[in-house]
Write an enzyme that holds these catalytic residues in place. Structure first.
Site, PDB file in Angstrom:
ATOM      1  N   ASP A 204    -135.981  19.362 -57.111  1.00 50.27           N
ATOM      2  CA  ASP A 204    -136.517  18.841 -55.940  1.00 50.27           C
ATOM      3  C   ASP A 204    -135.213  18.427 -55.081  1.00 50.27           C
ATOM      4  OD1 ASP A 204    -138.550  17.894 -55.213  1.00 50.27           O
ATOM      5  OD2 ASP A 204    -139.000  16.236 -55.440  1.00 50.27           O
ATOM      6  N   SER A 228    -142.642  14.667 -50.063  1.00 50.04           N
ATOM      7  CA  SER A 228    -143.128  15.707 -50.807  1.00 50.04           C
ATOM      8  C   SER A 228    -144.453  15.913 -50.926  1.00 50.04           C
ATOM      9  CB  SER A 228    -142.774  16.313 -52.329  1.00 50.04           C
ATOM     10  OG  SER A 228    -141.214  16.366 -52.585  1.00 50.04           O
ATOM     11  N   GLN A 278    -141.637  25.248 -51.740  1.00 46.31           N
ATOM     12  CA  GLN A 278    -141.801  23.353 -51.683  1.00 46.31           C
ATOM     13  C   GLN A 278    -142.869  23.075 -49.758  1.00 46.31           C
ATOM     14  OE1 GLN A 278    -139.852  19.746 -51.400  1.00 46.31           O
ATOM     15  NE2 GLN A 278    -140.190  19.479 -53.374  1.00 46.31           N
TER      16      GLN A 278
END
Length: 289
Positions: A204, A228, A278
């Site tokens: 991440d 996110s 993502q």
């Protein structure tokens, strides 16, 4: 193992409080909200603890539903959806204050022989003589908000050495492509699942910000709202999180205040060990400037 890495390994280990129910403490990285990688790593840890060791995780697909609170622990409920002849599926729900903050599905498989091919590793400079993110941050410490300065400049369990350097306080528009080397800061035991938890945790870092590069914006600018929305991760082979891995990221699209990013993770031998995607909120708030 360094004490900060030992602490991260403990963070991802989780406490079993009932069958299919686990609790993990939280890590405050200075932003008050929970770091998404923590929830990814802990969710994978929870799911893995309900699957036989011979089946290895090969994919994880998750959605961030609410901001997490870094001052509170997280409870993980695992639903044993299916155990088939070759694959196992688990659904994980992460809970704080009685509300779901994150949910994901993870799939596990026995090792099998089959066709193989992969994309070629990008030709970039190695990590040996590159400064780490912490070293780079120390050169611009005066620009960091005082409330998080200590958190940003302290020792980290995951060492990141950017190949693609940018000044986050005076960003210039450029191609939506980034490269960075990363590894756990210390030696880890030969436990394949642990190395995958750590990769999930690290995956991440910096992925979404790739979508800001064509627009000359940075997560550190006060007029940007960054969060996110979802995260997917595929594990292609076993890996060592305590050896250098190259994270090659790109962003093929942004629109409607969202950015979409992709990542390919290679080991030093040039093997593609994992892939990620993502999508996240990259909202330009002129009223916040």
């Amino acid at each position: 193992m360094s004490h900060v890495l030992d602490d991260l390994v403990d963070l991802l280990s989780l406490e079993s409080i009932e069958e299919n129910l686990f609790r993990g403490r939280s890590q405050d990285l200075g932003f008050r909200q929970l770091y998404g990688g923590q929830v990814l790593g802990q969710s994978l840890s929870a799911a893995s603890q309900t699957v036989e060791d011979a089946r290895h995780v090969h994919s994880l697909h998750g959605y961030f539903l609410r901001p997490g609170d870094a001052s509170l622990p997280v409870v993980y409920s695992v639903d044993r959806v299916r155990d088939g002849g070759s694959f196992s599926t688990r659904r994980v729900t992460a809970i704080q204050k009685g509300q779901t903050i994150f949910t994901c599905s993870a799939s596990f498989q026995y090792d099998e022989e089959g066709f193989e091919h992969q994309a070629q590793m990008p030709d970039v400079v190695g990590p040996e003589n590159l400064p780490s993110e912490v070293e780079l941050a120390r050169t611009m410490a005066d620009h960091l908000p005082e409330r998080i300065r200590e958190k940003v400049l302290c020792a980290k369990p995951i060492e990141i050495r950017p190949v693609t350097e940018r000044d986050p306080f005076n960003p210039k528009a450029g191609d939506p492509v980034k490269y960075a080397w990363f590894r756990a800061d210390g030696s880890l035991p030969d436990t394949p699942a642990l190395h995958k938890y750590l990769l999930a945790y690290a995956s991440d870092f910096g992925l979404l910000t790739t979508s800001l590069q064509p627009h000359g914006k940075s997560v550190w600018q006060k007029d940007m709202q960054i969060a996110s929305l979802d995260h997917a991760l595929w594990f292609h082979r076993n890996l060592r999180a305590d050896e250098w891995l190259l994270y090659a990221t790109d962003s093929p699209w942004a629109g409607n205040s969202r950015g979409f990013c992709r990542g390919s993770i290679y080991n030093r031998a040039g093997q593609l060990v994992a892939s990620s995607t993502q999508e996240g909120l990259i909202r330009h708030r002129k009223d916040w400037a």
